[in-house]
Design a protein around this motif. Structure first.
Motif, PDB file in Angstrom:
ATOM      1  N   ASP A 401      39.354 -44.587 -50.201  1.00  0.00           N
ATOM      2  CA  ASP A 401      38.053 -44.201 -50.766  1.00  0.00           C
ATOM      3  C   ASP A 401      38.241 -43.283 -51.978  1.00  0.00           C
ATOM      4  O   ASP A 401      37.541 -43.423 -52.976  1.00  0.00           O
ATOM      5  N   ALA A 402      39.197 -42.389 -51.869  1.00  0.00           N
ATOM      6  CA  ALA A 402      39.416 -41.443 -52.969  1.00  0.00           C
ATOM      7  C   ALA A 402      39.917 -42.173 -54.217  1.00  0.00           C
ATOM      8  O   ALA A 402      39.622 -41.779 -55.342  1.00  0.00           O
ATOM      9  N   GLN A 403      40.678 -43.249 -54.028  1.00  0.00           N
ATOM     10  CA  GLN A 403      41.265 -43.961 -55.172  1.00  0.00           C
ATOM     11  C   GLN A 403      40.355 -45.039 -55.746  1.00  0.00           C
ATOM     12  O   GLN A 403      40.608 -45.557 -56.831  1.00  0.00           O
ATOM     13  N   LEU A 404      39.334 -45.405 -54.968  1.00  0.00           N
ATOM     14  CA  LEU A 404      38.527 -46.567 -55.336  1.00  0.00           C
ATOM     15  C   LEU A 404      37.840 -46.359 -56.689  1.00  0.00           C
ATOM     16  O   LEU A 404      37.093 -45.402 -56.860  1.00  0.00           O
ATOM     17  N   PRO A 405      38.062 -47.248 -57.648  1.00  0.00           N
ATOM     18  CA  PRO A 405      37.402 -47.076 -58.945  1.00  0.00           C
ATOM     19  C   PRO A 405      35.933 -47.517 -58.884  1.00  0.00           C
ATOM     20  O   PRO A 405      35.517 -48.179 -57.930  1.00  0.00           O
ATOM     21  N   GLU A 406      35.198 -47.166 -59.912  1.00  0.00           N
ATOM     22  CA  GLU A 406      33.784 -47.550 -60.012  1.00  0.00           C
ATOM     23  C   GLU A 406      33.643 -49.080 -59.896  1.00  0.00           C
ATOM     24  O   GLU A 406      32.770 -49.593 -59.191  1.00  0.00           O
ATOM     25  N   ASN A 407      34.536 -49.781 -60.573  1.00  0.00           N
ATOM     26  CA  ASN A 407      34.505 -51.242 -60.506  1.00  0.00           C
ATOM     27  C   ASN A 407      35.378 -51.721 -59.360  1.00  0.00           C
ATOM     28  O   ASN A 407      36.581 -51.961 -59.536  1.00  0.00           O
ATOM     29  N   SER A 408      34.789 -51.819 -58.191  1.00  0.00           N
ATOM     30  CA  SER A 408      35.558 -52.264 -57.033  1.00  0.00           C
ATOM     31  C   SER A 408      34.622 -52.945 -56.047  1.00  0.00           C
ATOM     32  O   SER A 408      33.438 -52.622 -55.972  1.00  0.00           O
ATOM     33  N   ILE A 409      35.192 -53.887 -55.312  1.00  0.00           N
ATOM     34  CA  ILE A 409      34.440 -54.582 -54.256  1.00  0.00           C
ATOM     35  C   ILE A 409      35.244 -54.464 -52.975  1.00  0.00           C
ATOM     36  O   ILE A 409      36.480 -54.587 -52.997  1.00  0.00           O
ATOM     37  N   ILE A 410      34.555 -54.219 -51.879  1.00  0.00           N
ATOM     38  CA  ILE A 410      35.249 -54.094 -50.593  1.00  0.00           C
ATOM     39  C   ILE A 410      34.802 -55.231 -49.688  1.00  0.00           C
ATOM     40  O   ILE A 410      33.602 -55.476 -49.531  1.00  0.00           O
ATOM     41  N   VAL A 411      35.781 -55.894 -49.100  1.00  0.00           N
ATOM     42  CA  VAL A 411      35.511 -56.963 -48.140  1.00  0.00           C
ATOM     43  C   VAL A 411      35.961 -56.466 -46.769  1.00  0.00           C
ATOM     44  O   VAL A 411      37.047 -55.896 -46.643  1.00  0.00           O
ATOM     45  N   ALA A 412      35.126 -56.672 -45.762  1.00  0.00           N
ATOM     46  CA  ALA A 412      35.435 -56.149 -44.425  1.00  0.00           C
ATOM     47  C   ALA A 412      35.566 -57.305 -43.435  1.00  0.00           C
ATOM     48  O   ALA A 412      34.619 -58.075 -43.258  1.00  0.00           O
ATOM     49  N   ASP A 413      36.727 -57.447 -42.813  1.00  0.00           N
ATOM     50  CA  ASP A 413      36.959 -58.539 -41.861  1.00  0.00           C
ATOM     51  C   ASP A 413      37.831 -58.024 -40.727  1.00  0.00           C
ATOM     52  O   ASP A 413      39.056 -57.962 -40.875  1.00  0.00           O
ATOM     53  N   GLY A 414      37.215 -57.655 -39.624  1.00  0.00           N
ATOM     54  CA  GLY A 414      38.021 -57.177 -38.501  1.00  0.00           C
ATOM     55  C   GLY A 414      37.184 -56.446 -37.479  1.00  0.00           C
ATOM     56  O   GLY A 414      35.963 -56.607 -37.431  1.00  0.00           O
ATOM     57  N   GLY A 415      37.842 -55.627 -36.661  1.00  0.00           N
ATOM     58  CA  GLY A 415      37.156 -54.935 -35.572  1.00  0.00           C
ATOM     59  C   GLY A 415      37.111 -53.439 -35.795  1.00  0.00           C
ATOM     60  O   GLY A 415      36.411 -52.950 -36.689  1.00  0.00           O
ATOM     61  N   ASP A 416      37.895 -52.707 -35.006  1.00  0.00           N
ATOM     62  CA  ASP A 416      37.830 -51.239 -35.035  1.00  0.00           C
ATOM     63  C   ASP A 416      38.193 -50.646 -36.396  1.00  0.00           C
ATOM     64  O   ASP A 416      37.499 -49.775 -36.914  1.00  0.00           O
ATOM     65  N   PHE A 417      39.311 -51.102 -36.960  1.00  0.00           N
ATOM     66  CA  PHE A 417      39.774 -50.522 -38.232  1.00  0.00           C
ATOM     67  C   PHE A 417      38.719 -50.713 -39.317  1.00  0.00           C
ATOM     68  O   PHE A 417      38.405 -49.805 -40.094  1.00  0.00           O
ATOM     69  N   VAL A 418      38.139 -51.895 -39.319  1.00  0.00           N
ATOM     70  CA  VAL A 418      37.112 -52.209 -40.310  1.00  0.00           C
ATOM     71  C   VAL A 418      35.825 -51.427 -40.027  1.00  0.00           C
ATOM     72  O   VAL A 418      35.144 -50.959 -40.941  1.00  0.00           O
ATOM     73  N   GLY A 419      35.525 -51.245 -38.725  1.00  0.00           N
ATOM     74  CA  GLY A 419      34.365 -50.435 -38.355  1.00  0.00           C
ATOM     75  C   GLY A 419      34.533 -49.015 -38.873  1.00  0.00           C
ATOM     76  O   GLY A 419      33.600 -48.408 -39.404  1.00  0.00           O
ATOM     77  N   THR A 420      35.741 -48.492 -38.735  1.00  0.00           N
ATOM     78  CA  THR A 420      36.024 -47.149 -39.251  1.00  0.00           C
ATOM     79  C   THR A 420      35.884 -47.140 -40.778  1.00  0.00           C
ATOM     80  O   THR A 420      35.310 -46.216 -41.354  1.00  0.00           O
ATOM     81  N   ALA A 421      36.385 -48.191 -41.408  1.00  0.00           N
ATOM     82  CA  ALA A 421      36.280 -48.285 -42.883  1.00  0.00           C
ATOM     83  C   ALA A 421      34.824 -48.229 -43.326  1.00  0.00           C
ATOM     84  O   ALA A 421      34.493 -47.631 -44.345  1.00  0.00           O
ATOM     85  N   SER A 422      33.955 -48.822 -42.535  1.00  0.00           N
ATOM     86  CA  SER A 422      32.550 -48.890 -42.962  1.00  0.00           C
ATOM     87  C   SER A 422      31.905 -47.500 -42.980  1.00  0.00           C
ATOM     88  O   SER A 422      30.885 -47.308 -43.629  1.00  0.00           O
ATOM     89  N   TYR A 423      32.485 -46.542 -42.276  1.00  0.00           N
ATOM     90  CA  TYR A 423      31.972 -45.176 -42.326  1.00  0.00           C
ATOM     91  C   TYR A 423      32.635 -44.344 -43.419  1.00  0.00           C
ATOM     92  O   TYR A 423      32.118 -43.306 -43.807  1.00  0.00           O
ATOM     93  N   ILE A 424      33.807 -44.793 -43.846  1.00  0.00           N
ATOM     94  CA  ILE A 424      34.591 -43.929 -44.733  1.00  0.00           C
ATOM     95  C   ILE A 424      34.639 -44.444 -46.176  1.00  0.00           C
ATOM     96  O   ILE A 424      34.517 -43.668 -47.124  1.00  0.00           O
TER      97      ILE A 424
END
Ligand SMILES: Cc1ncc(C[n+]2csc(CCOP(=O)(O)OP(=O)(O)O)c2C)c(N)n1
Length: 576
Positions: A401-424
């Protein structure tokens, strides 16, 4: 122009830039026709990927995404992705090859009843029977896919409609019996008539797109909603994917939400709508906020399992809902003010009806929610600093999240790890977050990343996977490499299908079927021509991410295989 060319011309006139496919003789002329008109043909390693990629294009651009697959198994392989698009209300146009019209139902290669298979899973399905009908049916397909509640459509295009007339006539002639008997002569005449009928009609086609109307809200209902909101003390707005159906209006919808001025939670394609850190945007403890709210506005969000079938909203609270679908609008709980309309347009009209700037009206309520978010962020910070043998997932996701540039797209495919990603991990802008949606389909990752990266070549495309879900997508590293798609895949490798294991072990005291090896997924990416990064400790996170981003910048897809600390399921997991 042969049938393949006709189809391509219609696609071109509808603004289609990419055709996703896995080849087959039944559809070759469609691919050739598309290529000749400058539509980029992107060939993948599984038909589901082709449809997931088309789905991503549709969601990001608002222009229907298109996939073409061959007859029989090519078509059946798409079913899960098509169903996912249906439940996500995504306008995908699927072109399916089919056996020659003359041979259908007679035991031809790859010949099955495809329409019967698709009808329950698409908004609309048609089988074309004559060349002259190809263009009008495909124009209708585009129109239906985008009208009212968007969704996938299926058009079956038999092989003998697609090739040049001369080739098909020759083929029919060679298939005809030779001898001189009456039966043979009748059969020859019949085949000749059939071929003539196939090609009868004008050479010119009308490929132009039909207008698609935006379902607009009834102004009295908007006024009613505005009155209820103006009198509210603790209003809450929940915005879902439907508010972004008309992708081109994303910025004005965001501006309307700002003018409305109530705290807002965003889900699905609406994530990122308010940028990464808007003062009205709340990220945590949604359920608690819903219980306290006295007016809840659902903009393009059904009262399904995600809102505990409507029970997350208090009985005494006033429920205002706008939805393109009457069924979704009233599902499980009838709203006090219900509006059948495009949710984005509803929000824009609502802002107008509320009139003067409502900023500050709900300050105390807003502050309470802001403080709660801050508390949760502190807790997450504590989780990120917990030490362990391998990589701390929270720490990894925070670094991303800290490194993510303004021009970025995130794709989420999974369970717990991805669920955590969706909060962070916070999408920086609208239309920069893709998840499967309500069908919860594992395996969408590579296709989504492919479609996203093609639509936004100036953006970094990050695909976050579990070690289970990435299994569906690995072969597509070959596609990424061949087509120069510099996706950054991050695999949270915990040696487990953790989201399932967590509950299964708790309830059945057995992890059967949920254990994975800590496999070398990064080597698979490398073997297919991409770059692989193995991350085994939290202290290496920044170096690993830099390495991965550099590879992507150079145009090379990369897979980060992050060995996560194992969760002891008997004690609860790190995920939120
Ligand atoms: C196609 C499909 N198959 C199975 C499931 C059931 N399912 C949901 S989450 C999950 C586990 C995901 O594991 P992984 O991708 O490793 O992520 P983790 O939970 O370990 O972070 C499974 C199997 C599903 N949603 N979709």
């Amino acid at each position: 122009m042969n049938g393949g060319g006709r189809i391509a011309r219609v696609l071109q006139c509808h603004g289609v830039q990419f055709l996703f496919t896995l080849c087959g003789g039944h559809i070759s002329p469609v691919l050739k026709g598309a290529k000749d008109l400058g539509i980029r043909v992107v060939d993948v390693r599984h038909e589901a990927t082709a449809v997931f990629a088309a789905d991503a294009v549709a969601r990001i651009t608002g222009v229907p995404g298109v996939a073409a697959v061959t007859a029989g198994p090519g078509v059946t392989n798409t079913i899960t992705a098509v169903k996912n698009a249906q439940l996500a209300q995504s306008p995908v146009v699927l072109l399916g090859g089919a056996a020659a019209t003359m041979l259908q139902g007679r035991g031809a290669l790859q010949d099955i009843d495809q329409l019967a298979l698709f009808k329950p899973h698409v908004k609309w399905a048609r089988a074309v029977k004559r060349v002259r009908d190809l263009a009008p049916v495909i124009r209708d397909a585009f129109h239906v896919a985008q009208t009212d509640v968007p969704g996938p459509v299926f058009v079956e295009c038999p092989v003998d409609l697609l090739y040049d007339q001369a080739i098909i006539r020759e083929w029919y002639a060679s298939a005809a019996p030779t001898g001189g008997g009456l039966g043979n002569r009748v059969m020859r005449a019949y085949l000749d008539l059939h071929a003539r009928r196939l090609f009868a009609g004008p050479d010119e086609i009308d490929p132009a797109a039909k207008d698609v109307a935006t379902p607009s809200p009834d102004s009295r209902a908007v006024a009613r909603a505005a009155r209820r909101i103006a009198n509210a003390e603790r209003p809450l707005l929940i915005v879902g994917s439907q508010a972004l159906v008309e992708a081109r209006h994303a910025a004005s919808t965001a501006a309307a939400i700002e003018r409305i001025g109530m705290p807002v939670y965003l889900s699905g394609m609406a994530r990122g709508l308010m940028g990464p850190a808007h003062p009205l945007h709340r990220r945590h403890q949604r359920r608690k906020a819903l219980r306290e709210a006295d007016v809840v506005v659902l903009a393009g969000v059904p009262s399904d399992f995600r809102l505990d079938y409507g029970r997350h909203v208090r009985k005494q609270a006033c429920l205002v809902a706008a939805n393109r679908s009457r069924t979704d609008l009233n599902r499980n709980r009838r709203p006090d003010v219900g509006v059948i309309a495009d949710a984005g347009l509803f929000l824009r009209e609502l802002a107008r009806a509320l009139g003067t700037d409502s900023a500050g009206r709900w300050d105390a309520w807003s502050r309470l929610l802001v403080d709660r978010d801050a508390e949760r962020e502190t807790e997450i910070g504590d989780m990120a600093s917990a030490g362990g043998e391998f990589v701390n997932p929270v720490s990894l996701l925070r670094s991303i999240d800290a490194q993510l540039p303004e021009n970025s797209i995130i794709v989420a495919d999974g369970g717990d790890f991805v669920g955590t990603a969706s909060y962070i991990v916070k999408p920086r802008k609208p239309l920069c977050w893709l998840d499967p949606g309500v069908f919860g389909t594992l395996g969408c990752g590579a296709g989504f990343a492919l479609g996203a990266s093609l639509c936004r070549p100036d953006h970094e495309t990050w695909a976050v996977f579990g070690d289970g879900s990435v299994g569906y997508s690995l072969a597509e590293f070959d596609t990424f490499v061949r087509h120069g798609i510099p996706v950054i895949a991050v695999v949270g490798n915990d040696g487990s299908w953790a989201q399932i294991a967590r509950e299964q072990v708790k309830m059945l005291d057995d992890d059967v079927g949920t254990v994975l090896a800590r496999s070398d997924y990064h080597k698979v990416a490398a073997a297919l021509g991409g770059h692989g990064v193995l991350l085994t400790g939290s202290d290496k996170i920044d170096v690993g991410l830099d390495d991965a981003r550099q590879s992507s910048l150079e145009g090379r897809p990369v897979l980060i295989n992050a060995w996560l600390d194992k969760t002891d399921f008997r004690e609860g997991s790190l995920s939120m």
